[in-house]
Design a protein around this motif. Structure first.
Motif, PDB file in Angstrom:
ATOM      1  N   GLU A  75      24.562 -36.776   8.248  1.00 48.56           N
ATOM      2  CA  GLU A  75      25.544 -36.243   8.377  1.00 48.56           C
ATOM      3  C   GLU A  75      25.986 -34.883   7.657  1.00 48.56           C
ATOM      4  OE1 GLU A  75      30.890 -36.506   9.715  1.00 48.56           O
ATOM      5  OE2 GLU A  75      28.734 -38.481  10.068  1.00 48.56           O
ATOM      6  N   ILE A  76      26.438 -34.055   8.211  1.00 46.23           N
ATOM      7  CA  ILE A  76      26.906 -33.155   7.398  1.00 46.23           C
ATOM      8  C   ILE A  76      28.042 -31.766   7.855  1.00 46.23           C
ATOM      9  CG2 ILE A  76      25.791 -30.033   5.919  1.00 46.23           C
ATOM     10  CD1 ILE A  76      23.648 -31.547   6.472  1.00 46.23           C
ATOM     11  N   HIS A  77      29.085 -31.799   7.105  1.00 46.69           N
ATOM     12  CA  HIS A  77      30.847 -31.298   7.665  1.00 46.69           C
ATOM     13  C   HIS A  77      31.155 -30.191   6.266  1.00 46.69           C
ATOM     14  CE1 HIS A  77      32.196 -35.131   6.488  1.00 46.69           C
ATOM     15  NE2 HIS A  77      33.342 -34.596   5.880  1.00 46.69           N
ATOM     16  N   GLY A 134      30.485 -21.717   2.195  1.00 49.45           N
ATOM     17  CA  GLY A 134      31.439 -23.169   1.463  1.00 49.45           C
ATOM     18  C   GLY A 134      30.923 -23.855   1.343  1.00 49.45           C
ATOM     19  N   ASP A 135      31.783 -25.350   1.223  1.00 51.74           N
ATOM     20  CA  ASP A 135      32.049 -26.727   0.849  1.00 51.74           C
ATOM     21  C   ASP A 135      31.891 -27.551   2.054  1.00 51.74           C
ATOM     22  OD1 ASP A 135      32.389 -26.090  -2.351  1.00 51.74           O
ATOM     23  OD2 ASP A 135      35.028 -25.687  -0.962  1.00 51.74           O
ATOM     24  N   TYR A 136      30.682 -28.294   1.419  1.00 53.17           N
ATOM     25  CA  TYR A 136      29.831 -29.802   2.644  1.00 53.17           C
ATOM     26  C   TYR A 136      30.254 -30.407   2.509  1.00 53.17           C
ATOM     27  CZ  TYR A 136      29.470 -25.271   5.982  1.00 53.17           C
ATOM     28  OH  TYR A 136      29.934 -24.633   7.166  1.00 53.17           O
ATOM     29  N   HIS A 137      29.808 -31.656   3.370  1.00 47.43           N
ATOM     30  CA  HIS A 137      29.763 -32.703   2.561  1.00 47.43           C
ATOM     31  C   HIS A 137      28.345 -33.437   3.382  1.00 47.43           C
ATOM     32  CE1 HIS A 137      33.277 -34.624   1.566  1.00 47.43           C
ATOM     33  NE2 HIS A 137      33.447 -33.741   0.452  1.00 47.43           N
ATOM     34  N   PHE A 138      27.434 -34.254   2.686  1.00 49.81           N
ATOM     35  CA  PHE A 138      26.338 -34.232   2.979  1.00 49.81           C
ATOM     36  C   PHE A 138      25.917 -35.562   3.338  1.00 49.81           C
ATOM     37  CE2 PHE A 138      22.088 -35.750   3.297  1.00 49.81           C
ATOM     38  CZ  PHE A 138      21.703 -33.732   3.784  1.00 49.81           C
ATOM     39  N   MET A 139      26.203 -36.817   3.876  1.00 55.21           N
ATOM     40  CA  MET A 139      26.555 -38.402   3.910  1.00 55.21           C
ATOM     41  C   MET A 139      25.268 -38.775   4.668  1.00 55.21           C
ATOM     42  SD  MET A 139      30.357 -38.384   5.319  1.00 55.21           S
ATOM     43  CE  MET A 139      29.984 -39.814   5.541  1.00 55.21           C
ATOM     44  N   VAL A 140      24.957 -39.635   3.742  1.00 56.37           N
ATOM     45  CA  VAL A 140      23.855 -40.860   4.331  1.00 56.37           C
ATOM     46  C   VAL A 140      24.343 -42.141   4.733  1.00 56.37           C
ATOM     47  CG1 VAL A 140      20.989 -40.895   3.636  1.00 56.37           C
ATOM     48  CG2 VAL A 140      22.150 -39.324   3.483  1.00 56.37           C
ATOM     49  N   ALA A 146      19.121 -56.159   9.567  1.00 50.74           N
ATOM     50  CA  ALA A 146      20.810 -57.312  10.408  1.00 50.74           C
ATOM     51  C   ALA A 146      22.118 -56.473   9.875  1.00 50.74           C
ATOM     52  CB  ALA A 146      20.774 -57.847   9.372  1.00 50.74           C
ATOM     53  N   GLY A 147      22.296 -55.106  10.369  1.00 52.65           N
ATOM     54  CA  GLY A 147      23.474 -53.950  10.264  1.00 52.65           C
ATOM     55  C   GLY A 147      24.136 -54.145   9.290  1.00 52.65           C
ATOM     56  N   TRP A 148      23.912 -54.347   7.906  1.00 53.12           N
ATOM     57  CA  TRP A 148      24.179 -53.939   6.774  1.00 53.12           C
ATOM     58  C   TRP A 148      24.121 -52.501   6.678  1.00 53.12           C
ATOM     59  CZ3 TRP A 148      27.635 -57.419   4.956  1.00 53.12           C
ATOM     60  CH2 TRP A 148      27.819 -58.861   5.272  1.00 53.12           C
ATOM     61  N   GLN A 149      25.512 -51.636   5.837  1.00 52.65           N
ATOM     62  CA  GLN A 149      25.105 -50.792   5.567  1.00 52.65           C
ATOM     63  C   GLN A 149      25.508 -49.827   4.672  1.00 52.65           C
ATOM     64  OE1 GLN A 149      28.190 -47.491   7.988  1.00 52.65           O
ATOM     65  NE2 GLN A 149      25.850 -47.196   9.064  1.00 52.65           N
ATOM     66  N   GLN A 150      24.729 -48.852   4.183  1.00 54.11           N
ATOM     67  CA  GLN A 150      25.303 -48.672   2.517  1.00 54.11           C
ATOM     68  C   GLN A 150      25.573 -47.091   2.896  1.00 54.11           C
ATOM     69  OE1 GLN A 150      26.423 -48.541  -0.163  1.00 54.11           O
ATOM     70  NE2 GLN A 150      24.676 -50.239  -0.529  1.00 54.11           N
ATOM     71  N   LEU A 151      26.284 -45.939   2.696  1.00 48.01           N
ATOM     72  CA  LEU A 151      26.635 -44.498   2.475  1.00 48.01           C
ATOM     73  C   LEU A 151      26.379 -43.981   1.390  1.00 48.01           C
ATOM     74  CD1 LEU A 151      28.023 -42.407   4.113  1.00 48.01           C
ATOM     75  CD2 LEU A 151      30.263 -43.336   3.085  1.00 48.01           C
ATOM     76  N   LYS A 152      25.458 -42.602   1.578  1.00 44.58           N
ATOM     77  CA  LYS A 152      25.797 -41.969  -0.470  1.00 44.58           C
ATOM     78  C   LYS A 152      26.213 -40.657   0.825  1.00 44.58           C
ATOM     79  CE  LYS A 152      22.928 -40.892  -3.463  1.00 44.58           C
ATOM     80  NZ  LYS A 152      23.621 -40.813  -4.699  1.00 44.58           N
ATOM     81  N   ALA A 153      27.941 -40.419   0.009  1.00 35.80           N
ATOM     82  CA  ALA A 153      28.500 -38.809   0.459  1.00 35.80           C
ATOM     83  C   ALA A 153      28.615 -37.822  -1.051  1.00 35.80           C
ATOM     84  CB  ALA A 153      29.309 -38.951   1.393  1.00 35.80           C
ATOM     85  N   MET A 154      27.692 -37.090  -0.722  1.00 35.74           N
ATOM     86  CA  MET A 154      27.200 -36.205  -2.018  1.00 35.74           C
ATOM     87  C   MET A 154      28.309 -34.168  -1.331  1.00 35.74           C
ATOM     88  SD  MET A 154      23.274 -36.724  -2.360  1.00 35.74           S
ATOM     89  CE  MET A 154      23.408 -37.574  -0.327  1.00 35.74           C
ATOM     90  N   THR A 155      28.725 -33.945  -2.606  1.00 33.02           N
ATOM     91  CA  THR A 155      29.306 -32.489  -2.355  1.00 33.02           C
ATOM     92  C   THR A 155      28.567 -31.748  -1.974  1.00 33.02           C
ATOM     93  OG1 THR A 155      31.306 -33.418  -2.608  1.00 33.02           O
ATOM     94  CG2 THR A 155      31.034 -31.160  -2.717  1.00 33.02           C
ATOM     95  N   ILE A 156      28.270 -30.349  -1.668  1.00 31.58           N
ATOM     96  CA  ILE A 156      27.208 -29.609  -2.013  1.00 31.58           C
ATOM     97  C   ILE A 156      27.982 -27.930  -0.965  1.00 31.58           C
ATOM     98  CG2 ILE A 156      25.046 -30.716  -1.065  1.00 31.58           C
ATOM     99  CD1 ILE A 156      24.938 -29.645   1.670  1.00 31.58           C
ATOM    100  N   LYS A 157      27.596 -27.328  -1.304  1.00 34.42           N
ATOM    101  CA  LYS A 157      28.071 -25.653  -1.017  1.00 34.42           C
ATOM    102  C   LYS A 157      27.207 -24.975  -0.324  1.00 34.42           C
ATOM    103  CE  LYS A 157      31.246 -23.672  -3.823  1.00 34.42           C
ATOM    104  NZ  LYS A 157      31.982 -24.435  -3.560  1.00 34.42           N
ATOM    105  N   ILE A 158      27.921 -24.183   0.771  1.00 32.29           N
ATOM    106  CA  ILE A 158      26.319 -23.043   1.049  1.00 32.29           C
ATOM    107  C   ILE A 158      27.233 -21.984   1.335  1.00 32.29           C
ATOM    108  CG2 ILE A 158      25.602 -22.629   3.530  1.00 32.29           C
ATOM    109  CD1 ILE A 158      25.366 -25.383   4.076  1.00 32.29           C
ATOM    110  N   LYS A 159      26.252 -21.115   0.693  1.00 35.35           N
ATOM    111  CA  LYS A 159      26.605 -19.333   0.425  1.00 35.35           C
ATOM    112  C   LYS A 159      26.819 -18.832   1.490  1.00 35.35           C
ATOM    113  CE  LYS A 159      28.040 -19.590  -4.285  1.00 35.35           C
ATOM    114  NZ  LYS A 159      28.330 -18.722  -4.915  1.00 35.35           N
TER     115      LYS A 159
END
Length: 159
Positions: A75-77, A134-140, A146-159
């Motif tokens: 997800e990118i927003h 501008g500033d965006y979040h890149f989330m994985v 089994a349904g367990w989930q891990q999240l990694k969120a990064m801040t990126i910039k798009i010019k």
């Protein structure tokens, strides 16, 4: 007659129990989160990276699980209001807060081939050329079978 009825009930119970596969047992024993790893690769994206509108974000991460991986979501927003998802201690230089006019929203699910405990995900994600810079979040989000989930969120910039 009662003995025959009891035998039928016992036989039915044995049939139901034998229909349960060992993979169901593995799922019930899986109490471990999957892992989003940078091991052995140059992971991308990373916090504070800058991309250009019209280019691509080359996604590259290794996913691991103790029993079996399931799927992942990217997800990118926009982060024009400076909200946080708190998975990184790195602070990036932020643009001033602003109201979105044409923000980019990307949300895509990806499957991982069955039986994998390790999987290297590589995808080129095209950045639209007509979005707000501008500033965006890149989330994985990585989910194991089994349904367990891990999240990694990064801040990126798009010019």
């Amino acid at each position: 007659m009662k003995m025959m009825k009891n035998g039928l009930i016992l036989l039915t119970m044995l049939f139901v129990l034998s229909a349960c596969s060992s993979s169901d047992d593995e799922d019930s024993k899986d109490m471990t989160y999957p892992e989003i790893s940078e091991e052995g690769i140059t992971a991308n994206p990373a916090d504070c990276q800058v991309y250009q509108r019209g280019d691509v974000i080359p996604f590259n991460y290794v996913f691991k699980d103790n029993i079996e991986l399931g799927s992942y979501n990217i997800e990118i927003h926009n982060n024009f209001n400076h909200h946080t998802h708190s998975t990184s201690s790195i602070e990036c230089e932020m643009d001033e807060k602003k109201d979105p006019q044409q923000p980019w929203v990307y949300n895509q699910d990806f499957s991982i081939p069955s039986g994998k405990r390790s999987y290297t995900a590589r995808i080129d994600i095209p950045i639209p050329s007509d979005i707000d810079a501008g500033d965006y979040h890149f989330m994985v989000r990585l989910t194991d079978r089994a349904g367990w989930q891990q999240l990694k969120a990064m801040t990126i910039k798009i010019k």
